[in-house]
Every structure is written in C-alpha cells, then in structure tokens.
Design a protein around this motif. Structure first.
Motif, PDB file in Angstrom:
ATOM      1  N   ILE A  14       0.861  -1.265  -0.212  1.00 40.64           N
ATOM      2  CA  ILE A  14      -0.020   0.142   0.052  1.00 40.64           C
ATOM      3  C   ILE A  14       0.714   1.375   0.158  1.00 40.64           C
ATOM      4  CG2 ILE A  14      -1.674   1.430   1.385  1.00 40.64           C
ATOM      5  CD1 ILE A  14      -2.919  -1.530   2.301  1.00 40.64           C
ATOM      6  N   PHE A  15       1.817   1.084   0.822  1.00 39.19           N
ATOM      7  CA  PHE A  15       2.794   2.310   0.894  1.00 39.19           C
ATOM      8  C   PHE A  15       3.482   2.605  -0.412  1.00 39.19           C
ATOM      9  CE2 PHE A  15       7.015   4.452   1.745  1.00 39.19           C
ATOM     10  CZ  PHE A  15       6.739   5.460   2.272  1.00 39.19           C
ATOM     11  N   LEU A  16       3.922   1.532  -1.105  1.00 39.22           N
ATOM     12  CA  LEU A  16       4.562   1.707  -2.482  1.00 39.22           C
ATOM     13  C   LEU A  16       3.623   2.201  -3.410  1.00 39.22           C
ATOM     14  CD1 LEU A  16       6.848   1.008  -4.264  1.00 39.22           C
ATOM     15  CD2 LEU A  16       5.835  -0.944  -4.618  1.00 39.22           C
ATOM     16  N   ILE A  20       3.793   5.808  -5.466  1.00 42.04           N
ATOM     17  CA  ILE A  20       3.745   5.797  -6.840  1.00 42.04           C
ATOM     18  C   ILE A  20       2.577   6.697  -7.468  1.00 42.04           C
ATOM     19  CG2 ILE A  20       3.109   4.510  -9.199  1.00 42.04           C
ATOM     20  CD1 ILE A  20       4.781   2.130  -7.624  1.00 42.04           C
ATOM     21  N   CYS A  21       1.567   6.606  -6.680  1.00 44.31           N
ATOM     22  CA  CYS A  21       0.459   7.500  -7.095  1.00 44.31           C
ATOM     23  C   CYS A  21       0.606   8.852  -6.818  1.00 44.31           C
ATOM     24  CB  CYS A  21      -0.919   7.195  -6.466  1.00 44.31           C
ATOM     25  SG  CYS A  21      -1.590   5.678  -7.156  1.00 44.31           S
ATOM     26  N   GLY A  22       1.233   9.327  -5.720  1.00 45.20           N
ATOM     27  CA  GLY A  22       1.644  10.522  -5.228  1.00 45.20           C
ATOM     28  C   GLY A  22       2.551  11.164  -6.395  1.00 45.20           C
ATOM     29  N   HIS A  23       3.597  10.558  -6.592  1.00 45.44           N
ATOM     30  CA  HIS A  23       4.575  11.169  -7.523  1.00 45.44           C
ATOM     31  C   HIS A  23       3.989  11.238  -8.927  1.00 45.44           C
ATOM     32  CE1 HIS A  23       8.251  11.690  -9.583  1.00 45.44           C
ATOM     33  NE2 HIS A  23       7.871  10.714 -10.678  1.00 45.44           N
ATOM     34  N   VAL A  45      -6.930  10.245  -5.728  1.00 47.65           N
ATOM     35  CA  VAL A  45      -7.763   9.709  -4.794  1.00 47.65           C
ATOM     36  C   VAL A  45      -7.275   8.331  -4.460  1.00 47.65           C
ATOM     37  CG1 VAL A  45     -10.218   8.377  -4.826  1.00 47.65           C
ATOM     38  CG2 VAL A  45      -9.953  10.556  -5.999  1.00 47.65           C
ATOM     39  N   PRO A  46      -6.480   7.382  -5.142  1.00 51.89           N
ATOM     40  CA  PRO A  46      -6.005   6.218  -4.622  1.00 51.89           C
ATOM     41  C   PRO A  46      -4.845   6.387  -3.473  1.00 51.89           C
ATOM     42  CG  PRO A  46      -5.967   5.902  -7.011  1.00 51.89           C
ATOM     43  CD  PRO A  46      -6.430   7.342  -6.648  1.00 51.89           C
ATOM     44  N   ALA A  47      -4.118   7.652  -3.725  1.00 49.80           N
ATOM     45  CA  ALA A  47      -3.059   7.958  -2.672  1.00 49.80           C
ATOM     46  C   ALA A  47      -3.576   8.312  -1.637  1.00 49.80           C
ATOM     47  CB  ALA A  47      -2.305   8.961  -3.430  1.00 49.80           C
ATOM     48  N   ALA A  48      -4.878   9.086  -1.479  1.00 49.11           N
ATOM     49  CA  ALA A  48      -5.314   9.684  -0.258  1.00 49.11           C
ATOM     50  C   ALA A  48      -6.086   8.359   0.655  1.00 49.11           C
ATOM     51  CB  ALA A  48      -6.705  10.530  -0.693  1.00 49.11           C
ATOM     52  N   ILE A  49      -6.730   7.490  -0.435  1.00 53.46           N
ATOM     53  CA  ILE A  49      -7.323   6.472   0.550  1.00 53.46           C
ATOM     54  C   ILE A  49      -6.206   5.382   1.117  1.00 53.46           C
ATOM     55  CG2 ILE A  49      -8.531   4.080  -0.132  1.00 53.46           C
ATOM     56  CD1 ILE A  49     -10.071   5.559  -2.382  1.00 53.46           C
ATOM     57  N   GLY A  50      -5.107   5.197   0.217  1.00 53.85           N
ATOM     58  CA  GLY A  50      -3.814   4.430   0.914  1.00 53.85           C
ATOM     59  C   GLY A  50      -3.345   5.184   1.988  1.00 53.85           C
ATOM     60  N   LEU A  51      -3.262   6.446   1.982  1.00 51.75           N
ATOM     61  CA  LEU A  51      -2.671   7.180   3.080  1.00 51.75           C
ATOM     62  C   LEU A  51      -3.788   6.926   4.507  1.00 51.75           C
ATOM     63  CD1 LEU A  51      -1.227  10.462   1.829  1.00 51.75           C
ATOM     64  CD2 LEU A  51      -0.018   8.244   3.042  1.00 51.75           C
ATOM     65  N   ILE A  52      -5.083   7.080   4.246  1.00 55.19           N
ATOM     66  CA  ILE A  52      -5.944   6.898   5.275  1.00 55.19           C
ATOM     67  C   ILE A  52      -6.108   5.406   5.883  1.00 55.19           C
ATOM     68  CG2 ILE A  52      -8.592   6.676   5.655  1.00 55.19           C
ATOM     69  CD1 ILE A  52      -8.728   9.061   3.649  1.00 55.19           C
ATOM     70  N   VAL A  53      -6.041   4.445   4.828  1.00 51.18           N
ATOM     71  CA  VAL A  53      -5.794   3.157   5.623  1.00 51.18           C
ATOM     72  C   VAL A  53      -4.516   3.047   6.333  1.00 51.18           C
ATOM     73  CG1 VAL A  53      -5.617   0.722   4.611  1.00 51.18           C
ATOM     74  CG2 VAL A  53      -7.196   2.005   3.572  1.00 51.18           C
TER      75      VAL A  53
END
Length: 61
Positions: A14-16, A20-23, A45-53
């Motif tokens: 998830i961190f990876l 990648i999405c943030g970059h 959106v996937p970057a934000a969801i991943g950070l929330i998780v």
C-alpha cells in the motif's frame, strides 16, 4: 472489527502504491497538460485512500 488489520507485506505494498500515485499526481499537476485535472483525480484518490488506510488501520506484527 478486531480482525481488521494490516500485515507488514500488505502495508508495504500500500505504501509503494501511495508513493507511485503521489509522484504521478505531482508530475501531472506540475505539467498541467490538457485533461490534467481528470488524471490528477485518478492518481490523487488512490493515494489519499492509501494514506487513510495506513493511518487508521492497525498493523499486526
């Protein structure tokens, strides 16, 4: 709810994905080519969801 947790390999994946999405979000935002807002949402959106998780689910070691 006590069965909802992250294992270290899943958290690392998830961190990876967040990195990648943030970059890609930042790259799209800086270039601002035509249609950049849609692509920014697609990466943001996937970057934000991943950070929330990662922030709210406990990790089981």
């Amino acid at each position: 709810m006590s069965q909802l947790y992250l294992t270290p390999p899943v958290a690392a994946l998830i961190f990876l994905g967040v990195v990648i999405c943030g970059h890609n979000f930042r790259r799209v935002w800086k270039q601002q080519a035509p249609g950049w807002r849609k692509r920014a949402w697609i990466f943001g959106v996937p970057a934000a969801i991943g950070l929330i998780v990662l922030g709210f689910l406990p990790m089981k070691l």
